[in-house]
Design an enzyme around this catalytic site. Sequence first.
Site, mmCIF file in Angstrom:
data_model
loop_
_atom_site.group_PDB
_atom_site.id
_atom_site.type_symbol
_atom_site.label_atom_id
_atom_site.label_comp_id
_atom_site.label_asym_id
_atom_site.label_seq_id
_atom_site.Cartn_x
_atom_site.Cartn_y
_atom_site.Cartn_z
ATOM 1 N N CYS A 65 51.589 82.688 67.013
ATOM 2 C CA CYS A 65 51.315 82.729 68.459
ATOM 3 C C CYS A 65 52.660 82.880 69.163
ATOM 4 O O CYS A 65 53.572 83.509 68.637
ATOM 5 C CB CYS A 65 50.538 81.494 68.903
ATOM 6 S SG CYS A 65 51.453 79.951 68.782
HETATM 7 O O1 THJ Z 1 52.612 78.197 71.201
HETATM 8 S S1 THJ Z 1 51.948 78.559 72.411
HETATM 9 O O2 THJ Z 1 51.028 77.515 72.857
HETATM 10 O O3 THJ Z 1 52.950 78.858 73.470
HETATM 11 S S2 THJ Z 1 50.935 80.121 72.143
#
Ligand code: THJ
Length: 106
Positions: A65
């Site tokens: 992510c």
């Molecule tokens: O790691 S995150 O929550 O910024 S996608």
Amino acid sequence: MRFQFMTPQTLGEKIAADQQPVVVDIRDGNSFAAGRIKDSTALDNSNVQQFIEQTPKDAPVVVCCYHGNSSQSAAQFLVDQGFSEVYSLQGGYEMWKIAFPQYCES
Ligand SMILES: O=S(=O)([O-])[S-]
């Protein structure tokens, strides 16, 4: 079962050794298009079911992510779907692109 963590260093070593696990990226589509881990796949609500059906459950899967937070719940979700070896990439793509620019693509 729980997901595990993988450091950028470990993933970089696996890629260098030609042992890249399946890497799925849960960031938004624009971010994915702008830059991503080489050979990674964008995963979102539209294709997650297909991914679950078509990916061997014993394949190592690394979830990427932005910063390594939301990838943890996505990784746990995949474990709950039956995947046996799922990792959350620590630091996310923001750390990855600094550590391994040579393994990024856009
Ligand atoms: O790691 S995150 O929550 O910024 S996608």
